[in-house]
Enzyme design. Structure first.
Site, PDB file in Angstrom:
ATOM      1  N   ASP A 126       0.820  -1.206   0.000  1.00 13.81           N
ATOM      2  CA  ASP A 126       0.000   0.000   0.000  1.00 13.81           C
ATOM      3  C   ASP A 126       0.863   1.270   0.000  1.00 13.81           C
ATOM      4  O   ASP A 126       1.484   1.595   1.016  1.00 13.81           O
ATOM      5  CB  ASP A 126      -0.894  -0.044   1.254  1.00 13.81           C
ATOM      6  CG  ASP A 126      -1.810   1.153   1.371  1.00 13.81           C
ATOM      7  OD1 ASP A 126      -1.966   1.895   0.392  1.00 13.81           O
ATOM      8  OD2 ASP A 126      -2.384   1.330   2.470  1.00 13.81           O
ATOM      9  N   ASP A 304      -1.858   6.340  -4.693  1.00 13.90           N
ATOM     10  CA  ASP A 304      -2.176   5.392  -3.621  1.00 13.90           C
ATOM     11  C   ASP A 304      -2.625   4.030  -4.160  1.00 13.90           C
ATOM     12  O   ASP A 304      -3.768   3.869  -4.578  1.00 13.90           O
ATOM     13  CB  ASP A 304      -3.270   6.032  -2.745  1.00 13.90           C
ATOM     14  CG  ASP A 304      -3.715   5.132  -1.599  1.00 13.90           C
ATOM     15  OD1 ASP A 304      -3.142   4.037  -1.421  1.00 13.90           O
ATOM     16  OD2 ASP A 304      -4.651   5.536  -0.880  1.00 13.90           O
TER      17      ASP A 304
END
Ligand SMILES: *[C@@H]1O[C@H](CO)[C@@H](O)[C@H](O)[C@H]1NC(C)=O
Ligand SMILES: *[C@@H]1O[C@H](CO)[C@@H](O)[C@H](O)[C@H]1NC(C)=O
Ligand SMILES: *[C@@H]1O[C@H](CO)[C@@H](O)[C@H](O)[C@H]1NC(C)=O
Ligand SMILES: *[C@@H]1O[C@H](CO)[C@@H](O)[C@H](O)[C@H]1NC(C)=O
Length: 418
Positions: A126, A304
């Site tokens: 992530d 992201d």
């Protein structure tokens, strides 16, 4: 632009789906509607899942901002503010469960190992957070039952550290556990003094998820643990020469490359942009284009990999869709817009160099309902608290490019996939 790393490694990212595999032979009703995790197998927009995904994104960045406020408040973006925790309470319980059961979410996951001898975990990489956590053998909750669990007693290199790690989620649950250090290995690259949490309490929201935990790849500034994330720790220990990683997110051949970039996965040069220093992979000078015409300019973007779609401030997103013919608001509460399925807008982003296109398949989240001629766009209007001029670009953008993240040069780069 970067010297080729001498020590590099790759992790193959398995594209996970806990639902039945798509039968490509039967053909679905909307051939250009690829499953995004927010699209059902019939090509319909999964509204409930999209709302939950949006709330999870909101809460993840809320926590990042709380950490940033505590660790380095001065580097918060203009207008950034910790927003209240959002919950799923208002959602219909039955639909919520049905959504969870479907489990058709797609994630970018790979295996890492922790401890000596190594214990393996399936991890979500992530770029929108900065902590590493996995479930602990001390987690007795049902949410942990199907997970790989870290056993500290079985690792000769495990060391308990002070403090507690805790994250609150929108379903009212919390993931928390002790803080420790151990040897973590990703694609053969080792970090021996890696801070992580072995959570003893796991949010029920993770129960249906095939993943064990998360490895955050943003800056320490936004971390809860307040210690170097994996890539930085590995660099400081000399396990990699360059604190750089590259990502390709695609239906096949997805890969995370640590210690440089995988030149076989892209063509041409990488277009780099300096980050703003907010702790996120945040770059400025962005423009959005529809049909090769600029709709918005001069904004910032956070890249992201842990967010499924793209979000912008509500007023900016309204301006964007004003340039999409026959588009209108689909869900004003959650900022979703619709457009005619037979004319998906050609969308691109630009940071002062090339135009980086978002393909029709990646922009289209599927029909608003079965038989509808309108489809939902992968850009939604949301105030996530990241700043008044900040957009969040998740997988819907990243699937179109090869992305490079450099801690050494404090920059994000994009290249054309080969
Ligand atoms: C589980 O709890 C025991 C006893 O409190 C402790 O010694 C051990 O380190 C814990 N394991 C993990 C992974 O935190
Ligand atoms: C951990 O240790 C226990 C007891 O020593 C053993 O039974 C178990 O198989 C070990 N687990 C792993 C994953 O090595
Ligand atoms: C897009 O616009 C630019 C000028 O703004 C022009 O040079 C370019 O040819 C256009 N591309 C297409 C595909 O129309
Ligand atoms: C981007 O999209 C435009 C159409 O809007 C197209 O003309 C151009 O070739 C595309 N660029 C790439 C690199 O695919």
């Amino acid at each position: 632009m970067f010297p080729k790393a001498t020590l590099v490694a790759t992790v193959s990212l398995a594209l996970l789906t806990s639902a039945n595999p798509i039968d490509r032979g039967t053909g679905s009703s909307i051939p250009f509607a690829k499953r995004s995790g927010l699209t059902t197998e019939d090509g319909i927009f999964d509204h409930q899942r999209a709302i939950i995904s949006t709330i999870q994104t909101h809460n993840k960045h809320r926590r990042n901002l709380m950490n940033l406020q505590a660790n380095d408040a001065a580097s918060m973006s203009e207008g950034a503010e910790v927003r209240p925790l959002r919950t799923y309470d208002s959602l219909d319980k039955r639909q919520k469960e049905a959504t969870t059961d479907e489990g058709s979410d797609l994630e970018w996951a790979g295996t890492i190992s922790i401890g000596t001898p190594p214990q393996e975990f399936l991890i979500d990489f992530d770029t929108g957070s900065a902590d590493l956590w996995v479930p602990s053998t001390n987690c007795t909750q049902s949410a942990c039952s199907s997970k790989h669990k870290y056993n500290a007693a079985n690792s000769s290199t495990s060391a308990m550290q002070s403090g507690t790690f805790s994250i609150q989620y929108g379903d009212g649950s919390t993931s928390s556990g002790p803080v420790l250090t151990d040897t973590v290995s990703v694609a053969g690259i080792k970090s021996t003094g890696q801070y992580l949490s072995a959570v003893t309490s796991l949010s029920s929201g993770f129960a249906a998820d095939p993943l064990d935990g998360i490895l955050g790849m943003a800056y320490q500034k936004i971390s809860t643990l307040s210690h170097p994330p994996f890539v930085n720790q590995a660099k400081s220990e000399g396990s990699i020469k360059d604190a750089v990683f590259g990502m390709k997110l695609a239906h096949t051949g997805s890969e995370l490359y640590i210690g440089g970039t995988d030149t076989s996965l892209y063509q041409g040069s990488v277009e780099y942009h300096a980050i703003t220093g907010s702790g996120f992979w945040q770059i400025s000078g962005a423009s959005a284009l529809v049909n090769n015409k600029t709709t918005n300019s001069g904004f910032q973007t956070v890249i992201d990999s842990g967010t499924t779609i793209m979000y912008g401030p509500p007023s900016a997103v309204k301006t964007f869709y004003a340039s999409v013919p026959d588009s209108s608001v689909f869900d004003s509460t959650n900022g979703f817009y619709q457009f005619p399925c037979d004319s998906v807008p050609p969308v691109a982003f630009n940071w002062g160099g090339k135009n980086w296109n978002v393909s029709a398949a990646n922009f289209n989240l599927g029909q608003t309902s079965s038989g509808s001629k309108y489809c939902v766009g992968a850009l939604a209007g949301q105030d996530l608290g990241l700043g008044g001029n900040v957009w969040l670009l998740g997988d819907s953008y990243m699937k179109n490019v090869y992305s490079v993240f450099s801690f050494d040069q404090n920059s994000v780069g994009f290249a054309a996939l080969s």
